[in-house]
Scaffold this motif. Structure first.
Motif, PDB file in Angstrom:
ATOM      1  N   ALA A  56       0.803  -1.227  -0.060  1.00 28.38           N
ATOM      2  CA  ALA A  56      -0.093  -0.117  -0.067  1.00 28.38           C
ATOM      3  C   ALA A  56       1.088   1.167  -0.014  1.00 28.38           C
ATOM      4  N   GLY A  57       1.994   1.450   0.659  1.00 27.17           N
ATOM      5  CA  GLY A  57       2.782   2.411   0.962  1.00 27.17           C
ATOM      6  C   GLY A  57       3.474   2.793  -0.483  1.00 27.17           C
ATOM      7  N   ILE A  58       3.786   1.663  -1.015  1.00 29.11           N
ATOM      8  CA  ILE A  58       4.575   1.770  -2.309  1.00 29.11           C
ATOM      9  C   ILE A  58       3.810   2.417  -3.395  1.00 29.11           C
ATOM     10  N   TYR A  59       2.554   1.717  -3.370  1.00 33.85           N
ATOM     11  CA  TYR A  59       1.570   2.003  -4.563  1.00 33.85           C
ATOM     12  C   TYR A  59       1.276   3.544  -4.182  1.00 33.85           C
ATOM     13  N   ALA A  60       1.010   4.118  -2.707  1.00 32.38           N
ATOM     14  CA  ALA A  60       0.712   5.404  -2.666  1.00 32.38           C
ATOM     15  C   ALA A  60       1.631   6.317  -3.042  1.00 32.38           C
ATOM     16  N   ALA A  61       2.918   5.940  -3.103  1.00 33.50           N
ATOM     17  CA  ALA A  61       4.025   6.904  -3.401  1.00 33.50           C
ATOM     18  C   ALA A  61       3.649   7.298  -4.750  1.00 33.50           C
ATOM     19  N   ALA A  62       3.156   6.452  -5.670  1.00 39.11           N
ATOM     20  CA  ALA A  62       3.428   6.493  -6.962  1.00 39.11           C
ATOM     21  C   ALA A  62       2.177   7.068  -7.687  1.00 39.11           C
ATOM     22  N   HIS A  63       1.083   6.885  -6.917  1.00 40.04           N
ATOM     23  CA  HIS A  63      -0.338   6.784  -7.454  1.00 40.04           C
ATOM     24  C   HIS A  63      -1.213   7.720  -6.737  1.00 40.04           C
ATOM     25  N   PRO A  64      -1.781   8.710  -7.084  1.00 37.02           N
ATOM     26  CA  PRO A  64      -2.770   9.561  -6.036  1.00 37.02           C
ATOM     27  C   PRO A  64      -4.009   9.009  -5.884  1.00 37.02           C
ATOM     28  N   SER A  65      -4.471   8.288  -6.858  1.00 32.87           N
ATOM     29  CA  SER A  65      -5.918   7.655  -6.391  1.00 32.87           C
ATOM     30  C   SER A  65      -5.834   6.017  -6.384  1.00 32.87           C
ATOM     31  N   MET A  66      -7.003   5.544  -5.893  1.00 33.31           N
ATOM     32  CA  MET A  66      -7.016   4.186  -5.950  1.00 33.31           C
ATOM     33  C   MET A  66      -7.846   3.549  -7.118  1.00 33.31           C
ATOM     34  N   ALA A  67      -7.718   4.054  -8.068  1.00 34.76           N
ATOM     35  CA  ALA A  67      -8.357   3.509  -9.365  1.00 34.76           C
ATOM     36  C   ALA A  67      -8.053   2.006  -9.630  1.00 34.76           C
ATOM     37  N   SER A  68      -8.996   1.235 -10.258  1.00 31.93           N
ATOM     38  CA  SER A  68      -8.764  -0.002 -10.331  1.00 31.93           C
ATOM     39  C   SER A  68      -7.834  -0.198 -11.524  1.00 31.93           C
ATOM     40  N   ARG A  69      -7.929   0.511 -12.668  1.00 28.38           N
ATOM     41  CA  ARG A  69      -6.800   0.284 -13.695  1.00 28.38           C
ATOM     42  C   ARG A  69      -5.303   0.728 -13.264  1.00 28.38           C
ATOM     43  N   ASP A  70      -5.176   1.541 -12.286  1.00 30.95           N
ATOM     44  CA  ASP A  70      -3.834   1.920 -11.643  1.00 30.95           C
ATOM     45  C   ASP A  70      -3.232   0.705 -10.867  1.00 30.95           C
ATOM     46  N   VAL A  71      -4.172   0.042 -10.016  1.00 33.35           N
ATOM     47  CA  VAL A  71      -3.827  -0.946  -9.077  1.00 33.35           C
ATOM     48  C   VAL A  71      -3.606  -2.142 -10.110  1.00 33.35           C
ATOM     49  N   ILE A  72      -4.468  -2.479 -10.990  1.00 32.27           N
ATOM     50  CA  ILE A  72      -3.984  -3.862 -11.951  1.00 32.27           C
ATOM     51  C   ILE A  72      -2.915  -3.408 -12.551  1.00 32.27           C
ATOM     52  N   ALA A  73      -2.636  -2.266 -13.244  1.00 31.74           N
ATOM     53  CA  ALA A  73      -1.305  -2.178 -13.756  1.00 31.74           C
ATOM     54  C   ALA A  73      -0.127  -2.283 -12.920  1.00 31.74           C
ATOM     55  N   PHE A  74      -0.242  -1.685 -11.728  1.00 32.19           N
ATOM     56  CA  PHE A  74       0.819  -1.638 -10.661  1.00 32.19           C
ATOM     57  C   PHE A  74       1.056  -3.233 -10.169  1.00 32.19           C
ATOM     58  N   MET A  75       0.089  -3.828  -9.995  1.00 31.51           N
ATOM     59  CA  MET A  75       0.337  -5.496  -9.521  1.00 31.51           C
ATOM     60  C   MET A  75       0.640  -6.364 -10.949  1.00 31.51           C
ATOM     61  N   SER A  76       0.324  -6.025 -11.861  1.00 36.66           N
ATOM     62  CA  SER A  76       0.538  -6.942 -13.249  1.00 36.66           C
ATOM     63  C   SER A  76       1.634  -6.587 -13.850  1.00 36.66           C
ATOM     64  N   SER A  77       2.157  -5.140 -14.393  1.00 40.16           N
ATOM     65  CA  SER A  77       3.197  -5.000 -15.348  1.00 40.16           C
ATOM     66  C   SER A  77       3.970  -4.086 -14.845  1.00 40.16           C
ATOM     67  N   ASP A  78       4.048  -3.638 -13.671  1.00 38.65           N
ATOM     68  CA  ASP A  78       4.880  -2.448 -13.106  1.00 38.65           C
ATOM     69  C   ASP A  78       6.238  -3.135 -13.028  1.00 38.65           C
ATOM     70  N   ARG A  79       7.194  -2.496 -13.609  1.00 39.64           N
ATOM     71  CA  ARG A  79       8.476  -3.189 -13.701  1.00 39.64           C
ATOM     72  C   ARG A  79       9.207  -2.766 -12.254  1.00 39.64           C
TER      73      ARG A  79
END
Length: 349
Positions: A56-79
């Motif tokens: 959660a902390g790592i995601y919040a540092a790079a993404h301002p919102s909890m949009a589903s498309r952002d979470v999916i990209a973060f957990m699926s394809s974010d290098r």
């Protein structure tokens, strides 16, 4: 077998299983997001999944919102996310390459093709077009790699260290998938008696069961409506179902017995105690203690067991620093060590 070879085989299988289970968690949340609900409740599901994965902390540092498309990209394809599906598939492939002579050609080609095909699918925009298609594909490729293992590998130490990594990771992730639901309930302030909340709870439990391929099994075993107590029983105590904690621990105990060495007494005793405690407990006792608390303790013990296995059989993990690290920070430290080329520490409890 050399500990470095065993280490690569162990992590190769563990990363493959981790990629599958990440896809399962994402698919459950994606399917639930299609149900009519408030934006706040939908965001709660994604937040709970990131929280239970300690991202959660790592995601919040790079993404301002909890949009589903952002979470999916973060957990699926974010290098940059070392726990993403694409990074797990890459790590599995690199560990397999390092021990190419210890696995069959069929298994190597399966893992290599999975990595190459994943890059192609992501480049073609599968996550934007149909995330569910990608999640199903990841699960299928994981099933395929295990089938190739079973169908082509000699039942020697190499085979058993791969199975050891598979079932250790499966126990960890099954507990996390179940805990995601209770994390949501805790953040929402407990279950509501309102019909809409009850309906959402039903769909969420159904999504949890489908995420572990347990929906049809649940119907067959319990022949009743979906209730939290029976979901917990299936995922924790049903030893006849291969993704339960009890079944995973049963496999771990048998495998450690087959690969035991002069230093493995502690790991054998640890898995035996954990297995005995799980088999002896009742769902009522778990719920009375609090499922989230019980799962947190279980995850701590599984993490301790993983560290013990590394010390007894594999290349020991880098010593933990005095300050608490996030999961990805721990993974980065492990990657930079002289251990497996792509090794990442298991989920911290």
């Amino acid at each position: 077998m050399l500990s470095r070879t065993a280490d690569h085989l162990f992590w190769m299988a563990r990363y493959t299983e981790r990629a599958e289970n990440t896809a399962r968690m994402l698919d459950a949340n994606y399917q639930l997001a299609l149900v009519p609900q408030s934006d706040e409740y939908a965001a709660l599901g994604w937040k709970a999944m990131l929280s239970i994965s300690e991202l959660a902390g790592i995601y919040a540092a790079a993404h301002p919102s909890m949009a589903s498309r952002d979470v999916i990209a973060f957990m699926s394809s974010d290098r940059d996310n070392l726990s993403s599906i694409v990074n797990c598939l890459r790590a599995a492939r690199e560990n397999a390459r390092a021990v190419r002579g210890s696995i069959t050609t069929e298994l190597w080609e399966t893992l290599n093709t999975t990595w190459l095909e994943a890059q192609r699918m992501l480049a073609d925009g599968v996550l934007e077009r149909d995330p569910g298609e990608f999640f199903e594909w990841v699960k299928f490729r994981s099933h395929l790699s295990r089938g190739v293992q079973l169908g082509t590998m000699l039942r020697d130490e190499a085979f058993y260290f791969m199975r050891l990594g598979t079932f250790l990771e499966r126990a960890d992730n099954t507990a996390r998938i179940l805990d995601v639901k209770y994390e949501m309930l805790e953040q929402r302030g407990g279950a509501s008696a309102q019909p809409l909340a009850q309906s959402l709870d039903y769909y969420h439990w159904a999504a949890v069961l489908r995420s572990v391929s347990g929906f049809e099994v649940y119907r067959k075993v319990y022949r009743d409506v979906i209730v939290p107590e029976r979901v917990a029983h299936l995922l924790i105590l049903c030893a006849d179902w291969p993704r339960s904690l009890a079944a995973s621990l049963d496999e771990l105990g048998q495998i450690i017995g087959r690969v035991r060495n002069a230093r493995s007494a502690q790991a054998e005793a640890m898995v035996a105690r954990l297995h005995a405690d799980v088999r002896a407990v009742q769902v009522a006792d778990i719920l009375r203690q609090g499922l989230h608390l019980w799962l947190t303790e279980f995850l701590a013990r599984i993490n301790e067991l993983g560290s013990c296995i590394s010390c007894d059989f594999l290349v020991p993990l880098a010593p933990e620093p005095t300050v608490v690290q996030t999961q990805s920070q721990s993974q980065a430290a492990s990657q930079s060590s002289s251990q497996s080329q792509s090794q990442i520490q298991p989920h911290a409890a």
